[in-house]
Each structure stands twice: as structure tokens, then as C-alpha cells.
Design a protein around this motif. Structure first.
Motif, short mmCIF file in Angstrom:
data_model
loop_
_atom_site.label_atom_id
_atom_site.label_comp_id
_atom_site.label_asym_id
_atom_site.label_seq_id
_atom_site.Cartn_x
_atom_site.Cartn_y
_atom_site.Cartn_z
N LYS A 69 0.85 -1.18 0.00
CA LYS A 69 0.00 0.00 0.00
C LYS A 69 0.90 1.24 0.00
O LYS A 69 1.80 1.36 0.82
N LEU A 70 0.65 2.12 -0.96
CA LEU A 70 1.41 3.35 -1.06
C LEU A 70 0.45 4.52 -0.82
O LEU A 70 -0.46 4.78 -1.62
N ARG A 71 0.63 5.18 0.34
CA ARG A 71 -0.26 6.27 0.75
C ARG A 71 -1.73 5.84 0.75
O ARG A 71 -2.63 6.56 0.33
N GLY A 72 -1.94 4.61 1.19
CA GLY A 72 -3.29 4.12 1.33
C GLY A 72 -3.88 3.46 0.11
O GLY A 72 -5.02 2.97 0.15
N VAL A 73 -3.15 3.40 -0.99
CA VAL A 73 -3.66 2.79 -2.22
C VAL A 73 -2.84 1.53 -2.50
O VAL A 73 -1.61 1.56 -2.49
#
Length: 793
Positions: free
Chosen positions: A109-113
Motif C-alpha cells: 500500500k502506497l499512501r493508502g492505495v
């Protein structure tokens, strides 16, 4: 020469692995300087296409991409590359893959995505240093296919350190012939049929440079698409050879050069104004090159012209005004043969280095221009379209040499190698290298291919057999033979005793560069007839030295700067002066001394070294000639780098041998030296001559000594006094010794008192008192007449 191993293997099939290939290349004389493995460990990296891209909700520089990896449903990938956009085909490292550098790909997950993989740059894949963005693949690359299959990976980038005589190996085909011979294989045929002419457009070609440019081929191609992308396979081969892809029309000429060895150039046909010509540049002529530089030319350069306008620097670089661009529709392809002597040093004279010049300087196959035109035309039509005109060739056959047959004798081959190589192996090696071999009763008649202009004599063929057969396959034998001693003459002083004499007197020998800064010679006023270098290593090494002392004194400065108080240095070497026809070289010997006259000790008070100390060292060299009396010292007032009142010129008869004395105070200030420096520099050739020694009997008659004291002007030298005495007394005067010099009370200003001893002896009889008195009278009279001396009471 740098190239892709996979590209090489496409021209010659061998079963050996990369390590064996690398080792064998070095053993046959193509030294491998480096090998770089690329594309290993890329399992799990596939070709993918970005079908959609949206801004990341929590980060300005990130995008959320929908990526088609050929698996059905698009994958969601978070990417920060600036060139990520819909429709772009790129490499995708799927979950579970491992990239070079130990990067393991997993869902994250990158910044919540969420992100299910990684879109890759060339640097992240370990195949290039470019990390500016994603590696862009051709639009037609098959989606979902492993990247290694699309890019031809894994591969090795091999770099060879080639010797200048192997110009034929500055291309993949040239290397392939050596590899084929080494591994008993064959080079794949490169089928280059003539391209069918579909238009009649052509440009006339005129040659005005004689032997410098004996062949020039050209062809007009109309209707090309200059904006077409260079195919991925071509871009990769260029990149792995160390060449950055630019545009297709430029890339294809580079590709042909790397493949078969012929440098080429493409002009925008619509910018050309008339017939193409090759001539010498004119002094003051200017040309704007492809890199945007405006360079001045002179008669040393060759230029390509149209209606007498310089449009390219032959063998080096094309011109800016006639370059191909994305707007180009029609091109003129050129491929020419230039003599190495016409290209050597021209690019370095302009402060540049180009691949074309590198090859032309070493020599290019004169038969290649037409072949290169056909090969490049076929590639252009295949990828960018276009209609080809006829190939126009201008040549000067009298300046184009054909390969000459060379005889290889079986007995000579065995004698040089010290072993016997089977006839069928000799023939296999030579034929594999592309040579025509005709068997004779005592050996072979061999005709090398046109690319192997380094094959000229029998020993060249023996070398080819030895390196391919394998130096390790040649048995070791202890050498045997007779050494013819060199002739030794007693009429010359060898150079070694001169060095040994100075070393024995406490001097250290130095070796300095034969190149100097032009400003240094100017400071010494020794820049007359200096020879500037055409291609200096640096500004500090721009001219050939005209004397040894500037370099020697600079070495002395380095020693004194490191707290070495007493320095004694000498050098024997060549100096160079410009001559009317050719540079002149002479061997000289020079010495420099500073600090105390003697090493630190308790026996006498310390004093600075002076003229007479160094003269004693020089006199020891003159004694080696066996004729020290043949030399004389004359006051020197016109040597700009010597102190006018403390310097002398050494002469041998009427010939000037060199100079000795203290450095001029103005020079010492310019050199930032704050202590006295005493130097000499001599011509070795004049110094080394000596007469054969003769044996004489010892006189049985006693010698007589008489002492004289004279008053003489300061400007009268001791050499003048001694010469006057010897002329007046002849052989009776065996020796004259000055044992006292006095200035002061009782002696007029500008004069000095010299006390001397005359040693008189006659071989035939004993000198009586009347004889001695007569000799003294003659001496006094001669001194009065020749030197203006007055006998002191």
C-alpha cells in the motif's frame, strides 16, 4: 570496442560459454578489458501496457495506473515516474519477482492505495543507467511476454582493448572472423543484395583530394519517414555498444558502422545545393558542426562540399546546416574511404573524439563503401520507407591498393614458432580468417581480404597462425644463439662513464618529461626554435624542450620545497629544435647544484656552493676525454639565463660545448627561488670525443720551479695568462700553478696580484741556472705584451 555478446553470436555460432569466449578472445590478441552482465534474474518481468492513469488522491507526484499485463483483468499499480501515461508500453515486475539489487516485488500500500507490482526504469532492471523515467517499449511489443525475450536478455557487454593494427576488429563482423577461427566455426553470411532503384535522382561526385580520399559513394533516398522510431532491437544493440540512440536516420548509420566497420553519414538532400565534392579545407574556412560548434579549418583538414561550400568535416563529423531532422523527407547517404594519414589527429586538433575518426585513423576497408550504402538503404526502406536512387561511386583507382599475395614457407613457420603446425590446421586458420589460400610445394600463397591491410609480410601470417593455434600450444624451448658484440672505440667517451662520474661526485640522476610549458621556456628565454605539439597532453606539456635545465631546476625546486637543503641533480637526455626540413635532436648533459658546498660536517665552516665548485665537477668530466687542456673557459655575458659576471662558456677549440655559471637573479625571482643555483649544460657529442692515448717515457732530468708574482687587470682571465705562458715557453713549461690571488692594500683598484709557480723541465738535459733565468725572462716579457702584466717586486 564495446559490443553485445548476443549480437556477436548472431554472426558466428559457437558452443562455448561466456567465460570461455572471454578467455579465448584475450588469448588470440583481442584483450577483454571488461565484461558487464545485464538482464540476469529478470524472471517475473513482463511487457505491460498502461490503459489508464489517475492522480493519486494523497500524493501529487504519484499516479494510480491500470496496467494490462496480458492476464485478463488490469492490475492496479502505483507509479511515480514522470512519463507514465495511458497507452505506454513498459516493463512490469509482477508480484514475486526479484530485481537486480535485491529488490523483492510484493503487494503493498502506497499512501493508502494498493499496488500489485512495479513499473520499471532501465536502471531498476540493471540494463542501463537511465533512471529518468520508465523504460518505454515499442507499441507493438507483445503484452504479457517475458521482457527477456523482447530485449534479447540476458546478455554480456564486452569491451575490447584493441591494438592499432587491428582496425578490422572495430566492428562485430571483424571480431566474428577471429572468433570463428578460434572456435573452428564459420561466420554467418551477411546477405546484402543491391537495393532496386525506383527513382533516377542522383548527385554528381567530384574528388579533388587525391590519395587522401580515393573513393566516395552516395545515394539519394526520397520519401523517408524521419520520425519513425528506431526499432527496439537496433536501439539495444547500439546502447550496449556504448552509443546513445538519437533518431532513426542517425542510428542506422551508426548501426552499419558497428556491424561492418564503415563510418557513414546522412545529409538532408533538400539542403544540398549542387554536386558533392571532396577537397582540402582552405585556411580560415569556417564550418558549423553537428554539435553546434563553429570551428576554424586549415589545409590539414578534408571537407565534403556542395558547390564548393564546406558541409562536413570528412572522416570526423557532419555539418550542422545539412543535418537530418524530423522534418527531413529526402536524404543523401554517403560512405567514403579516407586515407588514415588524412584523418589522424584532425579531431583531437579540434578537441573532440568521434567514432568515425577513431576508425579512419586506424584504417577502414576500402571495399566497404558500396556495401555499406546497400546495407543502410535496405534497413531504411524496411523501417522508414522511401525510394532509392542509383549508387553513385567516384574513385581514383591509382590510389586504391589491392591486397597483395604473401608467401608463407612451411620451414619458416616451423623455425619461428619452434614447433610444427599441421598443414590442414594452417589452412583452416587462414581460411577462417577470410584469406585465400593456395597450397604450394614448400608452403602456401596467401591473399588477405581487403579489411586485413595489416597483413603484408610472411611474419604477419606466422603471427596469425600462432595466435589462433594458441600460444599455449607452442612448446617452450630455452633460447640459443650467438650474440655479436658491439664495436667499442677508444676515440669516444661512452655516455655511461659520464653518468657514473657525476654520480660518484654526489649528484643524483633525474628523468624529466621531454615536454614543457611554453611559458617556462619563455621565462628562460629558451623558446627560440621551440617545437609545439599538435596534440599536447595538457597546456603544461605543450612544447618540446630546447634545453634540459628548465626541467632540472624545476625538479630542484620540488626537492628544496620539501626541506632538502643541499641538492645535486643531473640529467642526460635529448633536446629538440625546429630545423629547416625536420626537427633536430641533440643529446645533452646538464647539472644543477644549490645549498652548501659540502655535506654537513665538522672539518670546515659551511659555505654556499659557487661557480668553482661546479667547475671542479665539470673538470672531472673533461678529464675523461684525456684532453682537459683542449677545453677553455671564456667569460659569458650574452647568455640570458646566466649571471653575466659569474658565468662562462666552455669551448673546445673553436666549438662551443656549453655554458656554466650562476642563474641570473631575474630568472631566480621569476622562478620564485630565493637561493643561489649553479648550473651547467653541455653538448654530449662535442664532449665525448677523445684522442687515442699514447705512451711516453718518463723524463730522467730533474724539474725546476720558479715562482712569479704579477699585477694584472681584473678583466684578464687566468686562461689568457696560462695560454701566454705556454706559447712563450713551449714544451719546457710542464705545469703552471696559481697559488695566490690578492686584492687590497698596495694593489690598485681594478687589478689583482696573482702568484704562480712555473714547473720547468727538459727531457734532453738538466736545466742550469742560465736556462731557468732565460725562461723566466721570456715569461715576464710575454705576460707584459699579451696581458699587460707588471712583475711585482
Amino acid at each position: 570496442m564495446k559490443f553485445s555478446e548476443n549480437w556477436l553470436r548472431s554472426h558466428v555460432s559457437i558452443a562455448a560459454d561466456s567465460a570461455t569466449l572471454e578467455r579465448r578472445l584475450t588469448m588470440i590478441g583481442l584483450e577483454v578489458e571488461g565484461i558487464e552482465a545485464i538482464g540476469a534474474g529478470l524472471e517475473g518481468v513482463v511487457v505491460a501496457k498502461i490503459v489508464a492513469a489517475e492522480k493519486h488522491p494523497e500524493a501529487d507526484r504519484l499516479q494510480v495506473c491500470a496496467v494490462d499485463a496480458g492476464t485478463g483483468a488490469p492490475l492496479q499499480i502505483v507509479c511515480g515516474a514522470p512519463n507514465a501515461r495511458p497507452g505506454l508500453v513498459v516493463p512490469l515486475a509482477t508480484v514475486g519477482a526479484s530485481l537486480p539489487g535485491g529488490i523483492a516485488i510484493k503487494a503493498a500500500k502506497l499512501r493508502g492505495v494498493e499496488s500489485f507490482g512495479m513499473l520499471c526504469s532501465a536502471k531498476e532492471l540493471g540494463i542501463d543507467a537511465d533512471a529518468s523515467g520508465l523504460l518505454e517499449l515499442p507499441d507493438d511489443a507483445p503484452i504479457g511476454k517475458p521482457l527477456t525475450e523482447v530485449l534479447g536478455l540476458p546478455d554480456n557487454i564486452i569491451e575490447l582493448g584493441l591494438t592499432p593494427n587491428r582496425a578490422d576488429c572495430f566492428c562485430v563482423r571483424g571480431i566474428a572472423f577471429d572468433v570463428a577461427a578460434a572456435f573452428d566455426s564459420e561466420v554467418a553470411t551477411l546477405d546484402i543484395p543491391p537495393v532496386q532503384e525506383t527513382i533516377a535522382t542522383e548527385l554528381a561526385v567530384q574528388l579533388h583530394a587525391g590519395a587522401d580520399a580515393p573513393r566516395y559513394c552516395g545515394r539519394v533516398i526520397e520519401g523517408v519517414n524521419a520520425t519513425v522510431a528506431t526499432p527496439l532491437w537496433m536501439r539495444e544493440r547500439l546502447r550496449r555498444a556504448g552509443i546513445r540512440p538519437v533518431s532513426f536516420l542517425v542510428d542506422v548509420t551508426q548501426y552499419v558502422m558497428l556491424e561492418i566497420g564503415q563510418p557513414m553519414h546522412a545529409f538532408d538532400r533538400d539542403t544540398l545545393k549542387g554536386a558533392i565534392g571532396v577537397r582540402k579545407a582552405r585556411t580560415g574556412e569556417m564550418l558549423k558542426l553537428l554539435d553546434g560548434r563553429q570551428v576554424p579549418l586549415d589545409g590539414d583538414f578534408l571537407v565534403i562540399t556542395d558547390t564548393d561550400r564546406a558541409i562536413a568535416l570528412a572522416g570526423v563529423m557532419g555539418g550542422f546546416d545539412t543535418r537530418v531532422t524530423d522534418a527531413t523527407k529526402n536524404i543523401f547517404l554517403e560512405a567514403a574511404h579516407f586515407a588514415p594519414a588524412a584523418i589522424i589527429g584532425r579531431s583531437r586538433k579540434l578537441g573532440m573524439h568521434t567514432d568515425a575518426a577513431h576508425r579512419f585513423e586506424r584504417g577502414v576497408d576500402p571495399q566497404l563503401p558500396r556495401i555499406a550504402i546497400e546495407r543502410a538503404t535496405a534497413l531504411i526502406q524496411q523501417i522508414a520507407g522511401g525510394n532509392a536512387g542509383p549508387v553513385i561511386e567516384a574513385s581514383l583507382p591509382e590510389h586504391l591498393s589491392e591486397p597483395a599475395a604473401v608467401v608463407l614457407r612451411r620451414a619458416r613457420l616451423s623455425r619461428v614458432l619452434g614447433s610444427t603446425v599441421a598443414d590442414d590446421e594452417v589452412e583452416r586458420i587462414l581460411r577462417a580468417l577470410g584469406m585465400t589460400v593456395v597450397a604450394e610445394s614448400d608452403g602456401w600463397t596467401v591473399t588477405p581480404p581487403s579489411r586485413r591491410f595489416d597483413i603484408a609480410i610472411e611474419e604477419d601470417l606466422i603471427e596469425e597462425v600462432a595466435r589462433i593455434h594458441g600460444y599455449d600450444a607452442i612448446p617452450l624451448h630455452a633460447p640459443a644463439g650467438e650474440i655479436q658484440p658491439g664495436s667499442v672505440t677508444e676515440t669516444r667517451v661512452p655516455e655511461t662513464p659520464l653518468r657514473a662520474q657525476l654520480a660518484a661526485r654526489g649528484f643524483f640522476e633525474t628523468l624529466n618529461f621531454a615536454f614543457l610549458d611554453a611559458n617556462v621556456l619563455s621565462t628562460w628565454k629558451l623558446d627560440a626554435d621551440a617545437i609545439p605539439l599538435a596534440n599536447p597532453l595538457s597546456a603544461e606539456l605543450a612544447v618540446m624542450r630546447t634545453a634540459l635545465l628548465p626541467g632540472l631546476v624545476e625538479a630542484m625546486k620540488r626537492n628544496t620545497a620539501r626541506q632538502i637543503g643541499r641538492v645535486r641533480l643531473f640529467e642526460m637526455g635529448r633536446v629538440f629544435h625546429a630545423g629547416s626540413d625536420a626537427p633536430q635532436e641533440t643529446i645533452r648533459i646538464a647539472a644543477a647544484a644549490c645549498g652548501t658546498a659540502r655535506a654537513e660536517q665538522w672539518g670546515e665552516a659551511a659555505r654556499e656552493v659557487d661557480f668553482h665548485d661546479l667547475r671542479g665537477d665539470l673538470d672531472s668530466l673533461l678529464a675523461l676525454t684525456g684532453q682537459p687542456d683542449a677545453f677553455s673557459y671564456v667569460p659569458a655575458t650574452d647568455v640570458p639565463w646566466l649571471h653575466p659576471g659569474r658565468a662562462a662558456t666552455l669551448r673546445r677549440g673553436d666549438c662551443c660545448v656549453g655554458h656554466i655559471g650562476h642563474l641570473h637573479p631575474a630568472l631566480l625571482r621569476a622562478l620564485d627561488i630565493d637561493h643561489e643555483v649553479v648550473v651547467f649544460e653541455l653538448a654530449v657529442e662535442v664532449l665525448c670525443g677523445r684522442n687515442l692515448p699514447t705512451v711516453g717515457s718518463l723524463s730522467r732530468q730533474p724539474s725546476v720551479r720558479r715562482d712569479l708574482a704579477i699585477l694584472v687587470a681584473d678583466e684578464v682571465s687566468w686562461a689568457r695568462i696560462e695560454a701566454s705562458l705556454r706559447k712563450a715557453l713551449g714544451e719546457v713549461l710542464r705545469e703552471v700553478i696559481a697559488f695566490d690571488v690578492y686584492r687590497g692594500k698596495g694593489v690598485a683598484d681594478g687589478s689583482r696580484s696573482i702568484a704562480m709557480g712555473l714547473i720547468l723541465q727538459d727531457d734532453s738535459r738538466t736545466l742550469v741556472e742560465s736556462d731557468v733565468e732565460h725562461c723566466v725572462a721570456l715569461a715576464v716579457t710575454a705576460l707584459q705584451q699579451d696581458c699587460g702584466a707588471v712583475l711585482r717586486g
